[in-house]
Design a protein around this motif. Structure first.
Motif, PDB file in Angstrom:
ATOM      1  N   ILE A  23       0.859  -1.175   0.000  1.00  0.00           N
ATOM      2  CA  ILE A  23       0.000   0.000   0.000  1.00  0.00           C
ATOM      3  C   ILE A  23       0.899   1.230   0.000  1.00  0.00           C
ATOM      4  CG2 ILE A  23      -1.823   1.251   1.195  1.00  0.00           C
ATOM      5  CD1 ILE A  23      -2.613  -1.411   2.508  1.00  0.00           C
ATOM      6  N   SER A  25      -0.401   4.614  -0.588  1.00  0.00           N
ATOM      7  CA  SER A  25      -1.103   5.738   0.025  1.00  0.00           C
ATOM      8  C   SER A  25      -2.568   5.377   0.236  1.00  0.00           C
ATOM      9  CB  SER A  25      -0.999   6.994  -0.842  1.00  0.00           C
ATOM     10  OG  SER A  25      -1.697   6.814  -2.047  1.00  0.00           O
ATOM     11  N   VAL A  26      -3.229   6.198   1.049  1.00  0.00           N
ATOM     12  CA  VAL A  26      -4.636   5.963   1.390  1.00  0.00           C
ATOM     13  C   VAL A  26      -5.355   7.303   1.395  1.00  0.00           C
ATOM     14  CG1 VAL A  26      -6.144   5.441   3.358  1.00  0.00           C
ATOM     15  CG2 VAL A  26      -4.346   3.840   2.730  1.00  0.00           C
ATOM     16  N   ASP A  27      -6.553   7.328   0.800  1.00  0.00           N
ATOM     17  CA  ASP A  27      -7.467   8.454   0.969  1.00  0.00           C
ATOM     18  C   ASP A  27      -8.490   8.027   2.010  1.00  0.00           C
ATOM     19  OD1 ASP A  27      -6.140   9.847  -0.978  1.00  0.00           O
ATOM     20  OD2 ASP A  27      -7.659   9.543  -2.514  1.00  0.00           O
ATOM     21  N   THR A  94      -9.925   4.450   0.583  1.00  0.00           N
ATOM     22  CA  THR A  94      -9.447   4.004  -0.728  1.00  0.00           C
ATOM     23  C   THR A  94      -7.937   3.914  -0.661  1.00  0.00           C
ATOM     24  OG1 THR A  94     -11.291   5.127  -1.818  1.00  0.00           O
ATOM     25  CG2 THR A  94      -9.412   4.518  -3.197  1.00  0.00           C
ATOM     26  N   ALA A  95      -7.419   2.723  -0.965  1.00  0.00           N
ATOM     27  CA  ALA A  95      -5.976   2.500  -0.880  1.00  0.00           C
ATOM     28  C   ALA A  95      -5.391   2.271  -2.263  1.00  0.00           C
ATOM     29  CB  ALA A  95      -5.694   1.292   0.005  1.00  0.00           C
ATOM     30  N   ASP A  96      -4.173   2.753  -2.438  1.00  0.00           N
ATOM     31  CA  ASP A  96      -3.388   2.465  -3.645  1.00  0.00           C
ATOM     32  C   ASP A  96      -2.487   1.275  -3.333  1.00  0.00           C
ATOM     33  OD1 ASP A  96      -4.301   4.508  -5.368  1.00  0.00           O
ATOM     34  OD2 ASP A  96      -3.016   5.945  -4.334  1.00  0.00           O
ATOM     35  N   ASN A  98       0.055  -1.817  -4.516  1.00  0.00           N
ATOM     36  CA  ASN A  98       1.046  -2.159  -5.541  1.00  0.00           C
ATOM     37  C   ASN A  98       1.171  -3.674  -5.568  1.00  0.00           C
ATOM     38  OD1 ASN A  98       1.879   0.485  -6.370  1.00  0.00           O
ATOM     39  ND2 ASN A  98       2.725   0.682  -4.324  1.00  0.00           N
ATOM     40  N   SER A 130       0.001  -0.613  -9.901  1.00  0.00           N
ATOM     41  CA  SER A 130      -0.790   0.205  -8.979  1.00  0.00           C
ATOM     42  C   SER A 130      -2.282  -0.033  -9.219  1.00  0.00           C
ATOM     43  CB  SER A 130      -0.460   1.679  -9.196  1.00  0.00           C
ATOM     44  OG  SER A 130      -1.210   2.467  -8.317  1.00  0.00           O
ATOM     45  N   LYS A 132      -6.149   0.795  -7.386  1.00  0.00           N
ATOM     46  CA  LYS A 132      -6.941   1.467  -6.347  1.00  0.00           C
ATOM     47  C   LYS A 132      -8.087   0.555  -5.944  1.00  0.00           C
ATOM     48  CE  LYS A 132      -6.500   6.422  -7.032  1.00  0.00           C
ATOM     49  NZ  LYS A 132      -6.218   6.915  -5.719  1.00  0.00           N
ATOM     50  N   ASN A 134     -11.305   0.093  -2.753  1.00  0.00           N
ATOM     51  CA  ASN A 134     -12.015   0.576  -1.571  1.00  0.00           C
ATOM     52  C   ASN A 134     -12.203  -0.571  -0.589  1.00  0.00           C
ATOM     53  OD1 ASN A 134     -12.483   3.198  -2.667  1.00  0.00           O
ATOM     54  ND2 ASN A 134     -14.091   2.307  -3.921  1.00  0.00           N
ATOM     55  N   SER A 178     -11.575   0.183  -7.704  1.00  0.00           N
ATOM     56  CA  SER A 178     -12.158   1.461  -8.136  1.00  0.00           C
ATOM     57  C   SER A 178     -12.156   1.574  -9.633  1.00  0.00           C
ATOM     58  CB  SER A 178     -11.372   2.630  -7.553  1.00  0.00           C
ATOM     59  OG  SER A 178     -11.375   2.566  -6.154  1.00  0.00           O
TER      60      SER A 178
END
Length: 178
Positions: A23, A25-27, A94-96, A98, A130, A132, A134, A178
């Motif tokens: 992971i 980044s995360v929103d 929401t996570a990115d 890898n 990458s 995305k 949820n 996503s």
């Protein structure tokens, strides 16, 4: 014998590094924020997690963008707990991710370095690069959204977030690409 031990330690080191980079980044959407003091309390709570590199709040959207330290093991449940400790709730995450040629089986399940993911909309696929996604588990989305997802998740582990995987009780994250 000594060479085998050293080789095992080196392999364990590389395995830990692979899992740490899943992971990037995360929103994180937080609900219940009414003022800048609420945002500050949430940010300070999140910053106590050792694996977080930075927390950037967007007060207009009630979103916190989290980035992580290199080679850190990221725990999404701890992120949710820190938001709750600050007195608020997670409205969405929401996570990115890898992934490196992650094969998702016909039930939507994949396992990466001890983390079990069940993809609602990615069965029998290979995920690479990458991606995305949820997190749709309980307390990662609103109560009404969770209730709605319960009818489509088709997973006995969805309500509890845990299930038996390879004979061992495991945390299972339910994800939607996503």
């Amino acid at each position: 014998m000594k060479a085998i031990k050293i080789f095992s330690i080196v392999m364990l080191f590389f395995a830990a590094n692979v899992s740490a980079q899943q992971i990037s980044s995360v929103d994180l959407q937080v609900t219940g924020l009414t003022c800048s003091m609420c945002s500050n309390a949430t940010q300070k709570s999140l910053e106590t997690l050792g694996f977080i590199n930075s927390v950037k709040p967007d007060l207009n959207k009630n979103i916190f963008v989290l980035t992580f330290k290199k080679d850190a093991n990221i725990n999404l449940d701890l992120i949710r707990k820190k938001v709750q400790d600050a007195g608020f709730s997670v409205g969405g995450l929401t996570a990115d991710f890898n992934f490196n040629q992650l094969k998702v089986d016909d039930k939507g399940q994949a396992m990466v370095d001890g983390n079990v993911y069940r993809f609602i909309n990615a069965k029998s696929k290979t995920l690479n690069g990458s991606v995305k996604a949820n997190v749709i588990d309980k307390n990662f989305i609103s109560g009404s959204a969770f209730k709605k997802q319960s009818t489509t998740a088709n997973s006995d582990a969805y309500a509890s977030g845990t299930g038996m995987v390879n004979g061992k009780k495991s945390r299972i994250y339910h994800l939607i690409l996503s």
